[in-house]
Design an enzyme around this catalytic site. Structure first.
Site, PDB file in Angstrom:
ATOM      1  N   GLU A 180       0.891  -1.235   0.074  1.00 52.21           N
ATOM      2  CA  GLU A 180      -0.097   0.018  -0.035  1.00 52.21           C
ATOM      3  C   GLU A 180       1.005   1.238   0.058  1.00 52.21           C
ATOM      4  O   GLU A 180       0.552   2.391  -0.656  1.00 52.21           O
ATOM      5  CB  GLU A 180      -0.853  -0.071   1.036  1.00 52.21           C
ATOM      6  CG  GLU A 180      -1.861   1.075   1.140  1.00 52.21           C
ATOM      7  CD  GLU A 180      -2.675   1.415   2.770  1.00 52.21           C
ATOM      8  OE1 GLU A 180      -3.159   0.288   3.048  1.00 52.21           O
ATOM      9  OE2 GLU A 180      -2.749   2.497   3.087  1.00 52.21           O
TER      10      GLU A 180
ATOM     11  N   CYS B  11      -8.141   5.522   8.548  1.00 50.39           N
ATOM     12  CA  CYS B  11      -9.413   4.342   8.167  1.00 50.39           C
ATOM     13  C   CYS B  11      -9.862   3.947   9.472  1.00 50.39           C
ATOM     14  O   CYS B  11      -9.191   3.539  10.213  1.00 50.39           O
ATOM     15  CB  CYS B  11      -8.771   3.213   7.482  1.00 50.39           C
ATOM     16  SG  CYS B  11      -9.968   1.910   7.473  1.00 50.39           S
TER      17      CYS B  11
ATOM     18  N   SER C  29      -7.985  -8.482   7.428  1.00 47.06           N
ATOM     19  CA  SER C  29      -8.093  -9.537   6.093  1.00 47.06           C
ATOM     20  C   SER C  29      -8.170 -10.721   6.511  1.00 47.06           C
ATOM     21  O   SER C  29      -8.055 -11.727   5.891  1.00 47.06           O
ATOM     22  CB  SER C  29      -6.854  -9.427   5.463  1.00 47.06           C
ATOM     23  OG  SER C  29      -5.639  -9.243   6.118  1.00 47.06           O
TER      24      SER C  29
HETATM   25  S1  SF4 Z   1     -11.684  -0.553   4.950  1.00 43.18           S
HETATM   26 FE1  SF4 Z   1      -9.882  -2.012   4.979  1.00 43.18          FE
HETATM   27  S2  SF4 Z   1      -8.702  -1.955   3.126  1.00 43.18           S
HETATM   28 FE2  SF4 Z   1      -9.859  -0.172   3.177  1.00 43.18          FE
HETATM   29  S3  SF4 Z   1      -8.412   1.114   4.161  1.00 43.18           S
HETATM   30 FE3  SF4 Z   1      -9.350   0.137   5.983  1.00 43.18          FE
HETATM   31  S4  SF4 Z   1      -8.403  -1.286   6.656  1.00 43.18           S
HETATM   32 FE4  SF4 Z   1      -7.531  -0.907   4.512  1.00 43.18          FE
END
Ligand code: SF4
Length: 438
Positions: A198, A299, A397
């Site tokens: 990322e 996030c 995940s």
């Molecule tokens: S929702 Fe999940 S995939 Fe999206 S930024 Fe947050 S942790 Fe990463």
């Protein structure tokens, strides 16, 4: 005060580039919400569990009897579930095409194995860089949840493939932040791990960048900004973590903060405050906006999982609330899972991080687990006799099935007659009549 910077790096307009992909007619970036694909995900154990042990625990206030406490927020985040769903939908929509993913779709071994079984080719860097030579124009290429560099996207677009972009919108929001910083000639200071996919993708959208892993590295940068320092030492220290031609004497005059979405939120916030305070100290409040940019790109999903683990381990002095240990399930290369492991470790609560049920040896009451700083260790005996209380969480995940399979083995160690997660009589083994201190 007007500050000018002459960077040797050519500016990319990331937003315009991504918009240009839309116009090709060979670019998809939203799921179709296909019910059959969702059902197949659950059947394969890579989706949401609606009937398994985890679903039962959810229905029972996140408890399995009294002995197992599931964190309030755990497992698949929205962005990861969406990415796996889009991969399943792509397989269904293009049954006769060759499908590739430019990396693991998410950091979970079971999910990636399932995709391989569905003849999705995962292009991984096994030390010599990625080999894209097998991709032909008629193929379909999936970009993973944590995105791909613009160079990869351009190369794929030039090949003429159909692109299914599962990049999480939260990650794309960080890309927009670094786009803005680049446009305003600010260097992006990215809080992340320079080798994480990322962060590699985010850095590719920045014109000039520096990646800091933690607070000590940020302190080094802050000291350099305020007091100057040894330029050669700086360049050597960040040799893998900066844009080509980076010059600390030229490129730290105007900066902005960006983050890898799976880093610890509090750490990102602290780093932001350190940078802001430094630029304020150096240039004064009136000039701050010309020297420091920040956008909220943290996030929530990552934070919610971290907060839920903190809640589980913070009441150890209360016999009714304490847990004997935390069980953390998630891929060993998953950054957000490593932080879930770190929190109990820092709170002095034993914590066992496993990536799948294969880490648990029922016969020998043994567990192979990873410590937050990366070491893989074995603990034997793992579970003591008598009642225990276990806190459980899983990385963003991690599908529910992975957690259920690990718990199934835990139950079988506690009760050799346990015949599977359908059995509901674990009360005797796992419900403490009164919780002993230990
Ligand atoms: S929702 Fe999940 S995939 Fe999206 S930024 Fe947050 S942790 Fe990463």
């Amino acid at each position: 005060m007007q500050v000018t910077r002459t960077s040797p790096v050519v500016q990319l307009d990331g937003r315009a580039f991504r918009r240009s992909l839309n116009k090709t007619g060979r670019y998809v970036r939203k799921p179709m919400d296909d019910a059959e694909s969702l059902a197949l995900m659950e059947e394969h154990g890579v989706g949401y569990s609606s009937t398994g042990l985890v679903a039962r625990m959810r229905a029972n206030g996140n408890l399995w009897q009294e002995g197992v406490k599931l964190a309030k927020a755990y497992g698949y985040c929205w962005g990861v579930e969406r990415a796996v769903q889009m991969a399943y939908e792509a397989r269904k929509q293009y049954p006769n095409s060759k499908l590739h993913v430019t990396n693991e779709i998410i950091h979970n071994p079971a999910v990636n194995q399932r995709l391989k079984e569905m003849e999705v080719n995962i292009i991984e860097d096994v030390g010599k860089g990625k080999d894209f030579s097998g991709i032909k124009g008629e193929d379909v290429v999936i970009l993973p949840a944590f995105g791909a560099s613009w160079q990869e996207m351009k190369m794929l677009s030039d090949k003429g493939v159909q692109i299914v972009d599962t990049t999480c919108p939260w990650v794309a929001k960080v890309w927009s932040a670094v786009d803005n910083q680049a446009r305003k000639q600010h260097t992006s200071i990215i809080h992340g791990k320079y080798s994480h996919e990322e962060t590699i993708a985010t850095a590719s959208f920045a014109t000039t960048y520096l990646i800091v892993r933690d607070i000590p590295e940020t302190q080094y940068v802050v000291d350099y900004i305020l007091n100057g320092g040894d330029r050669e030492e700086f360049l050597a220290k960040f040799s893998n973590a900066m844009s080509e031609g980076f010059d600390p004497d030229r490129d730290l005059l105007r900066i902005g903060l960006a983050n890898q979405t799976t880093m610890l939120r509090d750490e990102t916030l602290t780093i932001g405050k350190m940078l802001e305070k430094t630029m304020m100290q150096k240039y004064g409040p009136a000039e701050l906006k010309d020297h420091y940019m920040v956008l909220d790109t943290i996030c929530d999903a990552t934070q919610e999982r971290q907060d839920a683990v903190t809640e589980l381990v913070q009441k150890q002095s209360d016999p009714a609330e304490r847990v004997d240990f935390m069980l953390v399930v998630g891929g060993f290369n998953s950054s957000n899972t490593s932080h879930l492991q770190e929190i109990p470790e820092m709170a002095g609560v034993p914590s066992f991080w496993v990536n799948s049920a294969a880490c648990v040896d029922v016969e020998h009451n043994k567990i192979t687990h990873k410590l937050a700083h990366g070491e893989l260790v074995e603990t034997q005996p793992w579970l003591r006799d008598g009642p225990i209380t276990v806190g459980v969480t899983s990385g963003a995940s991690t599908p529910d099935r992975a957690v259920e399979e690990v718990l199934d083995k835990l139950f079988r160690i506690k009760d050799p007659s346990f015949s599977g997660i359908a059995q509901l009589s674990m009360e005797a083994a796992l419900t403490p009549p009164s919780r002993p201190e230990h």
